[in-house]
Scaffold this motif. Structure first.
Motif, PDB file in Angstrom:
ATOM      1  N   ARG A   4      72.142  51.266  21.789  1.00  0.00           N
ATOM      2  CA  ARG A   4      71.014  50.527  22.346  1.00  0.00           C
ATOM      3  C   ARG A   4      70.365  49.619  21.299  1.00  0.00           C
ATOM      4  N   GLU A  51      70.062  45.647  21.750  1.00  0.00           N
ATOM      5  CA  GLU A  51      68.738  45.034  21.739  1.00  0.00           C
ATOM      6  C   GLU A  51      68.670  43.923  20.684  1.00  0.00           C
ATOM      7  N   PRO A  88      64.099  47.907  28.992  1.00  0.00           N
ATOM      8  CA  PRO A  88      64.427  47.127  27.806  1.00  0.00           C
ATOM      9  C   PRO A  88      63.196  46.422  27.238  1.00  0.00           C
ATOM     10  N   HIS A  89      63.129  46.420  25.942  1.00  0.00           N
ATOM     11  CA  HIS A  89      62.075  45.730  25.177  1.00  0.00           C
ATOM     12  C   HIS A  89      60.724  46.432  25.233  1.00  0.00           C
TER      13      HIS A  89
END
Length: 512
Positions: free
Chosen positions: A239, A243, A503-504
């Protein structure tokens, strides 16, 4: 856990890897089957005695299909639909194409060639997905060992094709046209097995993470990793790398030319994969029947030599399983290149400097010497430029471009093979075995190229490969973006919840 301890999950990892490696059986079988068909008088008569130019065009038809699929469709299919789907769809094309070739109407070379194109497309899709599948699921400490079976299964494909051909060559009168049709129809066996098994294989965790399916990624890894900590650490590393690639590089294929480190790897991969086919092995695969006809007079002799060649190919490739992670990729490529070059010099010298018999063949002792030397060439080729090129190519690219880059690089083999296959029959007719001096020089140049320009990649985690090529460590870079203290280790108490975040999310928390 000891490196070679065989737990039930490690055994399952081997099983799914070998299913994926079966894609290479498709390649090995097909590369050998058309070579074998050229020795069948019934096949020649069925298609009205095709000349050398048409033979080259038939080879070209297959290669064009493979190149188009590998460069333009293999990567996008594997990225959008998954590695398992890529393998299954490719195998499906091979099944359809096999029927087209076997049951083409008499004299209808167009139908036969269309089957060759479809087989090329199928292999372009399957080879791209299969090699990535193994690289993304294999544990890093034995990734090279498992991936070496990829090339070994090429030899398994050749083994099946040539021994079936040898068997049919001994019963031509009874079989008639089925002496070549049996060789073709047996190509159905492995793609059917792939299509049947693919839905039950775990998808790669890297593909799941790339598509935001964190829980499925964890479940997939749980099936092939021995401890929960290993699973959480690897999911975290994957991950973090993805990312970083989304934020700092590019989430699409433009990184192939925008990112200096990836561009460097792509250039190296293109050169190495093209080099694999101009070592002389590509010509031996496609035209060994023609080559051996210049030495031996009986078709059964040539069929037996081809079958033995494929048999020894399996044995010789097995050397990669214990050498590639022990001595490294670079060592094998250099030693292999030098060994192949020496073999080609001796082969050319023996054939050109010994007298011919009245019938144009060589004496039995000279013929045996040449066959031995070409087998020795295979001894150097199989574990090095055969197996190791695939291992190196499947492991050096970052996740955001891996499928497309591997597809492009692997199909460079077919681009180089296309060029060589088109001119080699004419070259061999005009120059005889002096052509092998050219291959000797190429092999020495390839060994020098690896010595000066190719980094060692053994046992480097996939997510940290960028640092080997002058780029940023994607795991550590992603860890910084996500605010993770230890980029290589997931705390079990936090990991179960953090991986599920959208995500983020971590980046916004750090920013606040």
């Amino acid at each position: 856990m000891a490196r070679f301890t065989m737990s039930s999950k490690r055994a399952y990892n081997w099983y799914i890897s070998l299913v994926a490696a079966s894609c290479m059986v498709l390649y090995g079988y097909d590369a050998s089957v058309f070579n074998a068909l050229q020795g069948s008088d019934n096949w020649v008569a069925y298609f009205n005695d095709p000349d050398d130019y048409l033979i080259g065009t038939i080879n070209t038809a297959y290669v064009v299909g493979a190149i188009v699929a590998g460069f333009f469709f293999g990567g996008p299919l594997a990225d959008r639909c998954g590695r398992r789907t890529g393998m299954a769809v490719g195998a499906g094309f091979v099944i359809v194409a096999t029927f087209m070739q076997c049951f083409a109407p008499r004299g209808n070379m167009g139908c036969f060639m269309a089957g060759r194109v479809l087989i090329g497309i199928g292999q372009g899709l399957a080879l791209t997905a299969g090699s990535i599948y193994i690289g993304e699921l294999a544990p890093q400490e034995i990734r090279g060992m498992i991936m070496s079976f990829w090339q070994m299964f090429y030899s398994v494909g050749s083994f099946i094709a040539y021994w079936i051909n040898f068997g049919t060559s001994k019963h031509v009168e009874k079989l008639g046209e089925w002496d070549w049709k049996l060789v073709v129809i047996f190509q159905l066996l492995v793609p059917i097995l792939i299509v049947v098994q693919a839905p039950f294989l775990p998808e790669t965790p890297r593909w799941y993470v790339q598509h935001g399916k964190w829980e499925k990624a964890r479940n997939s890894l749980t099936r092939v990793r021995d401890t929960e900590q290993e699973v959480e650490d690897e999911v975290l590393m994957i991950r973090e790398a993805i990312e970083f690639e989304k934020e700092a590089i590019s989430s699409n294929y433009s990184a192939l030319w925008k990112d200096k480190s990836i561009r460097h790897r792509l250039i190296l991969a293109l050169i190495l994969n093209a080099g694999q086919q101009i070592t002389g092995q590509g010509s031996l695969n496609s035209y060994s029947t023609i080559i051996y006809k210049k030495i031996f007079t009986r078709a059964s002799q040539t069929a037996l030599i081809n079958a033995l060649n494929a048999t020894f190919g399996i044995i010789f490739t097995a050397n990669a399983t214990w050498t590639v992670d022990r001595f490294g990729r670079k060592f094998l490529l250099i030693v292999g290149g030098i060994g192949m070059g020496i073999c080609m010099i001796i082969v050319a010298s023996v054939e050109t400097q010994t007298p011919d018999l009245p019938n144009g063949a060589k004496t039995e002792s000279v013929g045996i010497s040449i066959v031995f030397l070409l087998f020795l060439f295979i001894f150097f080729y199989k574990p090095s430029w055969g197996a190791t090129i695939w291992i190196w190519t499947s492991e050096v690219f970052s996740m955001n471009v891996r499928a497309q880059a591997v597809g492009m690089a692997s199909q460079t083999q077919n681009v180089a093979n296309l060029i060589v296959q088109q001119f080699f029959p004419t070259f061999l007719d005009n120059c005889g075995f002096y052509a092998f001096y050219m291959f000797a020089g190429i092999n020495f140049l390839l060994a020098a190229f690896v010595w000066w320009f190719v980094p060692e990649t053994k046992q480097v985690p996939l997510e940290e490969m960028d640092a080997k090529f002058g780029g940023v460590n994607h795991v550590e870079g992603g860890g910084d973006l996500m605010g993770v203290e230890d980029a290589h280790h997931a705390d079990m108490g936090q990991a179960l919840g953090s991986i599920k975040k959208e995500p983020h999310a971590e980046q916004r928390e750090v920013a606040q």
